[in-house]
Design a protein around this motif. Sequence first.
Motif, mmCIF file in Angstrom:
data_model
loop_
_atom_site.group_PDB
_atom_site.id
_atom_site.type_symbol
_atom_site.label_atom_id
_atom_site.label_comp_id
_atom_site.label_asym_id
_atom_site.label_seq_id
_atom_site.Cartn_x
_atom_site.Cartn_y
_atom_site.Cartn_z
ATOM 1 N N GLY A 194 0.819 -1.201 0.000
ATOM 2 C CA GLY A 194 0.000 0.000 0.000
ATOM 3 C C GLY A 194 0.855 1.254 0.000
ATOM 4 N N GLN A 195 1.876 1.278 0.841
ATOM 5 C CA GLN A 195 2.746 2.446 0.950
ATOM 6 C C GLN A 195 3.582 2.660 -0.304
ATOM 7 N N MET A 196 3.817 1.575 -1.053
ATOM 8 C CA MET A 196 4.608 1.691 -2.281
ATOM 9 C C MET A 196 3.959 2.655 -3.264
ATOM 10 N N TRP A 197 2.618 2.698 -3.260
ATOM 11 C CA TRP A 197 1.949 3.640 -4.156
ATOM 12 C C TRP A 197 2.348 5.070 -3.802
ATOM 13 N N THR A 198 2.522 5.348 -2.531
ATOM 14 C CA THR A 198 2.958 6.677 -2.098
ATOM 15 C C THR A 198 4.384 6.966 -2.540
ATOM 16 N N PHE A 199 5.288 6.024 -2.308
ATOM 17 C CA PHE A 199 6.700 6.278 -2.547
ATOM 18 C C PHE A 199 7.096 6.141 -4.017
ATOM 19 N N ARG A 200 6.330 5.336 -4.775
ATOM 20 C CA ARG A 200 6.700 5.091 -6.167
ATOM 21 C C ARG A 200 5.638 5.580 -7.155
ATOM 22 N N ARG A 201 4.689 6.356 -6.688
ATOM 23 C CA ARG A 201 3.609 6.766 -7.586
ATOM 24 C C ARG A 201 4.127 7.636 -8.725
ATOM 25 N N TRP A 202 5.270 8.284 -8.541
ATOM 26 C CA TRP A 202 5.839 9.125 -9.594
ATOM 27 C C TRP A 202 6.095 8.320 -10.861
ATOM 28 N N VAL A 203 6.362 7.021 -10.713
ATOM 29 C CA VAL A 203 6.548 6.180 -11.902
ATOM 30 C C VAL A 203 5.370 5.225 -12.116
ATOM 31 N N LEU A 204 4.816 4.682 -11.035
ATOM 32 C CA LEU A 204 3.704 3.739 -11.169
ATOM 33 C C LEU A 204 2.493 4.374 -11.842
ATOM 34 N N ALA A 205 2.221 5.638 -11.507
ATOM 35 C CA ALA A 205 1.032 6.302 -12.053
ATOM 36 C C ALA A 205 1.127 6.517 -13.555
ATOM 37 N N ARG A 206 2.332 6.413 -14.111
ATOM 38 C CA ARG A 206 2.472 6.523 -15.567
ATOM 39 C C ARG A 206 2.009 5.253 -16.268
ATOM 40 N N HIS A 207 1.929 4.157 -15.535
ATOM 41 C CA HIS A 207 1.603 2.864 -16.134
ATOM 42 C C HIS A 207 0.277 2.281 -15.646
#
Length: 213
Positions: A175-188
């Motif tokens: 769950g927290q990974m979305w916070t810390f990595r959303r800068w790249v995850l949200a592109r995909h």
Amino acid sequence: MNQRGKPIPSLIKNQRLVEQRRRQIVQGAVDLFVRKGFHKTTTREIARACGLSIGTMYEYIQTKEDVLYLVCDYIHSELERRLTEAIREEDSGRESLKKAIAQLFRVMGEMSDYVLLIYQETKSLPKETMKYVLKKEEEITGHFERILEKGIRDGTLSLSPSSVKLMAHNIMVMGQMWTFRRWVLARHYSLEEYTRLQTALLLRDLSLDEGGG
């Protein structure tokens, strides 16, 4: 905002107004803390951002550290509330887990800046307050431990009892990974896609027979 852990004195007796004003203060402070850092943000800037005079703000809090505590408490209280509301006693462990993961990821998406702030600035809290915040984090993880244990008992999840705590922490980190990595995850992925795919991966692992290892 729940004050069971660390009562913060207020000069205002109307608890509904205290809740409303403290929420207003938190919302004004979070953006400043994220952009400038906790230590570089002044209480005067917080007051300006939340639309209160500094004198009025001090009727609801005593220190800048109180604001950071309220941010932490707000996230934990909101997540605990949503988990409690989403899960039904009659649900299987597997169904409870799916609902709980969805709520966890949704809160992480909605409050990404708040969560990021906690991990950046919790060290700025006084020792006793930090202990309370970390204890609340453990309590949230404990919700997932109990769900996993329920799934083991009712046969809808396959997991060694010795792995329950580790799996619960893994879920929290996902769950927290979305916070810390959303800068790249949200592109995909959208948050909904991320939730669906991560849930599928987890449930696939929890459907395997571990052989009681």
